[in-house]
Design a protein around this motif. Structure first.
Motif, mmCIF file in Angstrom:
data_model
loop_
_atom_site.group_PDB
_atom_site.id
_atom_site.type_symbol
_atom_site.label_atom_id
_atom_site.label_comp_id
_atom_site.label_asym_id
_atom_site.label_seq_id
_atom_site.Cartn_x
_atom_site.Cartn_y
_atom_site.Cartn_z
ATOM 1 N N ALA A 13 3.266 -15.228 -16.065
ATOM 2 C CA ALA A 13 4.283 -16.357 -15.495
ATOM 3 C C ALA A 13 5.152 -15.595 -14.456
ATOM 4 N N SER A 14 5.550 -14.562 -14.557
ATOM 5 C CA SER A 14 6.584 -13.849 -13.659
ATOM 6 C C SER A 14 5.722 -13.298 -12.418
ATOM 7 N N ILE A 15 4.580 -13.101 -12.438
ATOM 8 C CA ILE A 15 3.900 -12.588 -11.275
ATOM 9 C C ILE A 15 3.663 -13.906 -10.560
ATOM 10 N N ASN A 16 3.138 -14.880 -11.052
ATOM 11 C CA ASN A 16 2.567 -16.025 -10.357
ATOM 12 C C ASN A 16 3.997 -16.765 -9.802
ATOM 13 N N SER A 17 5.253 -16.638 -10.274
ATOM 14 C CA SER A 17 6.358 -17.246 -9.877
ATOM 15 C C SER A 17 6.943 -16.502 -8.440
ATOM 16 N N LYS A 18 6.400 -15.283 -8.289
ATOM 17 C CA LYS A 18 6.904 -14.546 -7.065
ATOM 18 C C LYS A 18 6.272 -14.737 -5.806
ATOM 19 N N ASP A 19 7.008 -14.569 -4.700
ATOM 20 C CA ASP A 19 6.535 -14.820 -3.436
ATOM 21 C C ASP A 19 5.918 -13.687 -2.877
ATOM 22 N N PHE A 20 6.619 -12.427 -3.164
ATOM 23 C CA PHE A 20 6.095 -10.820 -2.914
ATOM 24 C C PHE A 20 6.148 -10.145 -4.167
ATOM 25 N N ARG A 22 5.299 -5.998 -5.319
ATOM 26 C CA ARG A 22 5.005 -4.726 -5.204
ATOM 27 C C ARG A 22 3.489 -4.269 -5.520
ATOM 28 N N LYS A 23 3.177 -3.227 -5.240
ATOM 29 C CA LYS A 23 1.731 -2.732 -5.328
ATOM 30 C C LYS A 23 1.056 -3.134 -6.646
ATOM 31 N N LYS A 24 1.487 -2.523 -7.655
ATOM 32 C CA LYS A 24 1.045 -2.813 -8.912
ATOM 33 C C LYS A 24 1.167 -4.244 -9.374
ATOM 34 N N GLU A 25 2.024 -5.157 -8.723
ATOM 35 C CA GLU A 25 1.931 -6.458 -9.193
ATOM 36 C C GLU A 25 0.867 -7.157 -8.356
ATOM 37 N N VAL A 32 -7.478 -6.375 -9.377
ATOM 38 C CA VAL A 32 -8.207 -5.268 -9.056
ATOM 39 C C VAL A 32 -7.364 -3.913 -9.313
ATOM 40 N N SER A 33 -8.266 -2.926 -9.036
ATOM 41 C CA SER A 33 -7.538 -1.497 -9.134
ATOM 42 C C SER A 33 -6.754 -1.031 -7.996
ATOM 43 N N ASN A 34 -5.876 -0.030 -8.283
ATOM 44 C CA ASN A 34 -5.220 0.428 -6.988
ATOM 45 C C ASN A 34 -6.008 0.769 -6.011
ATOM 46 N N ASN A 35 -7.119 1.568 -6.232
ATOM 47 C CA ASN A 35 -8.148 1.945 -5.420
ATOM 48 C C ASN A 35 -8.970 0.964 -4.449
ATOM 49 N N THR A 36 -8.996 -0.055 -5.020
ATOM 50 C CA THR A 36 -9.804 -1.384 -4.529
ATOM 51 C C THR A 36 -8.627 -1.894 -3.489
ATOM 52 N N LEU A 37 -7.241 -2.029 -4.208
ATOM 53 C CA LEU A 37 -6.230 -2.553 -3.240
ATOM 54 C C LEU A 37 -6.053 -1.629 -1.987
ATOM 55 N N ASP A 38 -6.343 -0.292 -2.220
ATOM 56 C CA ASP A 38 -6.079 0.462 -0.862
ATOM 57 C C ASP A 38 -7.304 0.440 -0.059
ATOM 58 N N LYS A 39 -8.528 -0.057 -0.569
ATOM 59 C CA LYS A 39 -9.396 -0.500 0.407
ATOM 60 C C LYS A 39 -9.265 -1.692 1.250
ATOM 61 N N GLY A 52 11.993 1.027 3.062
ATOM 62 C CA GLY A 52 11.288 1.860 2.431
ATOM 63 C C GLY A 52 10.530 1.170 1.296
ATOM 64 N N ILE A 53 10.536 0.016 1.052
ATOM 65 C CA ILE A 53 9.795 -0.645 0.024
ATOM 66 C C ILE A 53 8.559 -1.347 0.424
ATOM 67 N N THR A 54 7.400 -1.119 0.183
ATOM 68 C CA THR A 54 6.226 -1.836 0.559
ATOM 69 C C THR A 54 6.137 -3.191 -0.113
ATOM 70 N N LEU A 55 5.942 -4.302 0.452
ATOM 71 C CA LEU A 55 5.822 -5.688 -0.112
ATOM 72 C C LEU A 55 4.574 -6.273 0.396
ATOM 73 N N TYR A 56 4.067 -7.167 -0.452
ATOM 74 C CA TYR A 56 2.653 -7.858 -0.256
ATOM 75 C C TYR A 56 2.993 -9.446 -0.719
ATOM 76 N N SER A 57 2.847 -10.206 0.509
ATOM 77 C CA SER A 57 2.970 -11.574 0.348
ATOM 78 C C SER A 57 1.969 -12.432 -0.265
ATOM 79 N N LYS A 58 2.225 -12.984 -1.425
ATOM 80 C CA LYS A 58 1.298 -13.648 -2.134
ATOM 81 C C LYS A 58 0.571 -14.464 -1.016
#
Length: 68
Positions: A13-20, A22-25, A32-39, A52-58
């Motif tokens: 629920a907390s992940i689905n409510s975010k707009d951005f 971090r990598k693990k989220e 997917v795995s960390n390696n797949t996200l890197d691909k 300095g913080i890498t963010l990924y937009s939903k």
């Protein structure tokens, strides 16, 4: 077992409510795995670095997946 289910539901629920994310989220969101996200990143999946913080937009993640 019930406690684990409740904990997982809260985390989902907390992940689905975010707009951005971090990598693990982002990995959890995509399932997917960390390696797949890197691909995906090597394939051009967008990301943003803020102080300095890498963010990924939903929304950008969704768009990237739909375009592939």
């Amino acid at each position: 077992m019930v406690t684990d289910s409740i904990s997982k539901a809260r985390k989902d629920a907390s992940i689905n409510s975010k707009d951005f994310f971090r990598k693990k989220e982002a990995c959890i969101y995509l399932g997917v795995s960390n390696n797949t996200l890197d691909k995906f990143l090597a394939m051009g999946m967008p990301y943003h670095v803020v102080r300095g913080i890498t963010l990924y937009s939903k929304e950008e993640i969704k768009q990237f997946v739909l375009e592939q």
